[in-house]
Design a protein around this motif. Sequence first.
Motif, PDB file in Angstrom:
ATOM      1  N   GLY A  89       0.817  -1.211   0.000  1.00  0.00           N
ATOM      2  CA  GLY A  89       0.000   0.000   0.000  1.00  0.00           C
ATOM      3  C   GLY A  89       0.847   1.255   0.000  1.00  0.00           C
ATOM      4  O   GLY A  89       0.525   2.238  -0.680  1.00  0.00           O
ATOM      5  N   GLY A  90       1.942   1.225   0.763  1.00  0.00           N
ATOM      6  CA  GLY A  90       2.851   2.377   0.803  1.00  0.00           C
ATOM      7  C   GLY A  90       3.438   2.697  -0.557  1.00  0.00           C
ATOM      8  O   GLY A  90       3.631   3.862  -0.902  1.00  0.00           O
ATOM      9  N   ARG A  91       3.698   1.670  -1.332  1.00  0.00           N
ATOM     10  CA  ARG A  91       4.276   1.864  -2.665  1.00  0.00           C
ATOM     11  C   ARG A  91       3.274   2.420  -3.665  1.00  0.00           C
ATOM     12  O   ARG A  91       3.648   3.114  -4.607  1.00  0.00           O
ATOM     13  CB  ARG A  91       4.838   0.549  -3.196  1.00  0.00           C
ATOM     14  CG  ARG A  91       6.145   0.176  -2.573  1.00  0.00           C
ATOM     15  CD  ARG A  91       6.789  -1.003  -3.303  1.00  0.00           C
ATOM     16  NE  ARG A  91       7.812  -1.550  -2.445  1.00  0.00           N
ATOM     17  CZ  ARG A  91       7.621  -2.515  -1.554  1.00  0.00           C
ATOM     18  NH1 ARG A  91       6.449  -3.079  -1.435  1.00  0.00           N
ATOM     19  NH2 ARG A  91       8.605  -2.927  -0.785  1.00  0.00           N
ATOM     20  N   ILE A  92       2.004   2.072  -3.494  1.00  0.00           N
ATOM     21  CA  ILE A  92       1.020   2.502  -4.499  1.00  0.00           C
ATOM     22  C   ILE A  92       0.085   3.597  -3.990  1.00  0.00           C
ATOM     23  O   ILE A  92      -0.838   3.997  -4.685  1.00  0.00           O
ATOM     24  CB  ILE A  92       0.208   1.308  -5.037  1.00  0.00           C
ATOM     25  CG1 ILE A  92      -0.623   0.658  -3.934  1.00  0.00           C
ATOM     26  CG2 ILE A  92       1.103   0.294  -5.713  1.00  0.00           C
ATOM     27  CD1 ILE A  92      -1.613  -0.363  -4.448  1.00  0.00           C
ATOM     28  N   GLY A  93       0.313   4.051  -2.766  1.00  0.00           N
ATOM     29  CA  GLY A  93      -0.468   5.172  -2.255  1.00  0.00           C
ATOM     30  C   GLY A  93      -1.791   4.805  -1.607  1.00  0.00           C
ATOM     31  O   GLY A  93      -2.729   5.609  -1.640  1.00  0.00           O
ATOM     32  N   LEU A  94      -1.898   3.600  -1.037  1.00  0.00           N
ATOM     33  CA  LEU A  94      -3.102   3.181  -0.325  1.00  0.00           C
ATOM     34  C   LEU A  94      -2.761   2.812   1.114  1.00  0.00           C
ATOM     35  O   LEU A  94      -1.633   2.431   1.409  1.00  0.00           O
ATOM     36  CB  LEU A  94      -3.725   1.940  -0.998  1.00  0.00           C
ATOM     37  CG  LEU A  94      -4.425   2.121  -2.328  1.00  0.00           C
ATOM     38  CD1 LEU A  94      -4.853   0.758  -2.864  1.00  0.00           C
ATOM     39  CD2 LEU A  94      -5.632   3.024  -2.198  1.00  0.00           C
TER      40      LEU A  94
ATOM     41  N   ALA B 133      -7.041  -0.636   3.088  1.00  0.00           N
ATOM     42  CA  ALA B 133      -7.574  -0.514   1.730  1.00  0.00           C
ATOM     43  C   ALA B 133      -6.870  -1.502   0.792  1.00  0.00           C
ATOM     44  O   ALA B 133      -7.513  -2.142  -0.055  1.00  0.00           O
ATOM     45  CB  ALA B 133      -7.417   0.908   1.217  1.00  0.00           C
ATOM     46  N   THR B 134      -5.564  -1.642   0.962  1.00  0.00           N
ATOM     47  CA  THR B 134      -4.802  -2.585   0.139  1.00  0.00           C
ATOM     48  C   THR B 134      -5.258  -4.005   0.421  1.00  0.00           C
ATOM     49  O   THR B 134      -5.478  -4.797  -0.496  1.00  0.00           O
ATOM     50  CB  THR B 134      -3.293  -2.435   0.405  1.00  0.00           C
ATOM     51  OG1 THR B 134      -2.916  -1.081   0.155  1.00  0.00           O
ATOM     52  CG2 THR B 134      -2.479  -3.365  -0.481  1.00  0.00           C
ATOM     53  N   TRP B 135      -5.412  -4.337   1.698  1.00  0.00           N
ATOM     54  CA  TRP B 135      -5.845  -5.678   2.072  1.00  0.00           C
ATOM     55  C   TRP B 135      -7.232  -6.003   1.501  1.00  0.00           C
ATOM     56  O   TRP B 135      -7.453  -7.098   1.001  1.00  0.00           O
ATOM     57  CB  TRP B 135      -5.834  -5.838   3.588  1.00  0.00           C
ATOM     58  CG  TRP B 135      -6.322  -7.192   3.999  1.00  0.00           C
ATOM     59  CD1 TRP B 135      -7.455  -7.496   4.662  1.00  0.00           C
ATOM     60  CD2 TRP B 135      -5.706  -8.449   3.716  1.00  0.00           C
ATOM     61  NE1 TRP B 135      -7.587  -8.852   4.816  1.00  0.00           N
ATOM     62  CE2 TRP B 135      -6.524  -9.464   4.240  1.00  0.00           C
ATOM     63  CE3 TRP B 135      -4.534  -8.814   3.052  1.00  0.00           C
ATOM     64  CZ2 TRP B 135      -6.213 -10.815   4.132  1.00  0.00           C
ATOM     65  CZ3 TRP B 135      -4.225 -10.175   2.946  1.00  0.00           C
ATOM     66  CH2 TRP B 135      -5.073 -11.139   3.493  1.00  0.00           C
ATOM     67  N   ARG B 136      -8.154  -5.037   1.563  1.00  0.00           N
ATOM     68  CA  ARG B 136      -9.498  -5.255   1.010  1.00  0.00           C
ATOM     69  C   ARG B 136      -9.437  -5.541  -0.489  1.00  0.00           C
ATOM     70  O   ARG B 136     -10.152  -6.404  -1.004  1.00  0.00           O
ATOM     71  CB  ARG B 136     -10.406  -4.053   1.292  1.00  0.00           C
ATOM     72  CG  ARG B 136     -10.975  -4.020   2.704  1.00  0.00           C
ATOM     73  CD  ARG B 136     -12.073  -2.977   2.847  1.00  0.00           C
ATOM     74  NE  ARG B 136     -11.651  -1.625   2.523  1.00  0.00           N
ATOM     75  CZ  ARG B 136     -11.076  -0.779   3.384  1.00  0.00           C
ATOM     76  NH1 ARG B 136     -10.865  -1.142   4.634  1.00  0.00           N
ATOM     77  NH2 ARG B 136     -10.740   0.432   2.998  1.00  0.00           N
ATOM     78  N   ARG B 137      -8.582  -4.796  -1.187  1.00  0.00           N
ATOM     79  CA  ARG B 137      -8.438  -5.007  -2.636  1.00  0.00           C
ATOM     80  C   ARG B 137      -7.841  -6.395  -2.925  1.00  0.00           C
ATOM     81  O   ARG B 137      -8.303  -7.095  -3.834  1.00  0.00           O
ATOM     82  CB  ARG B 137      -7.569  -3.914  -3.261  1.00  0.00           C
ATOM     83  CG  ARG B 137      -8.322  -2.604  -3.418  1.00  0.00           C
ATOM     84  CD  ARG B 137      -7.381  -1.517  -3.935  1.00  0.00           C
ATOM     85  NE  ARG B 137      -8.089  -0.292  -4.155  1.00  0.00           N
ATOM     86  CZ  ARG B 137      -8.578   0.108  -5.330  1.00  0.00           C
ATOM     87  NH1 ARG B 137      -8.428  -0.643  -6.397  1.00  0.00           N
ATOM     88  NH2 ARG B 137      -9.208   1.258  -5.442  1.00  0.00           N
TER      89      ARG B 137
END
Length: 151
Positions: free
Chosen positions: A27-32, A36-40
Amino acid sequence: MIELDEQDRAILAALSRDATQTAAALGGRIGLSQPATWRRIKRLRESGVLAGQRVALDAQALGFGVTVFLGVKLATKGRVSLEDFERAVAAIPEVQLVEHVLGLYDYRLRVVARDLADFERVLRRRVMTLPGVGDVEANVLLSEERRPGPI
């Protein structure tokens, strides 16, 4: 089919390079955020887009210096079912990939061996004795320029 946005594609590309990344780091790399990253990631798994996690082994480092692609044409399709052939070929540990294809051959196999003498042993004692095998064509891999990755 699931709709993918740019962040979904970024997650898939990052996970295809390294599936061990945490949701927080990814998430840190893609801005989330991590949640939010885990949900995706969870949505991508549940929809079947993420079909699993694999470890890429280096065949060369494990002592398998030869990779050969075999085109296999079945000789007796009426008497031997495709399932019989597929079941038998899947039991050969040196066969890494079995693809049922359309064209000159019925199957394409990716076979690894320690050297050419080991490949000849696998070919003669295992592949050529499979149910229904007719014509076989071998192509030795010289180099691999691109490994399978995200679509």
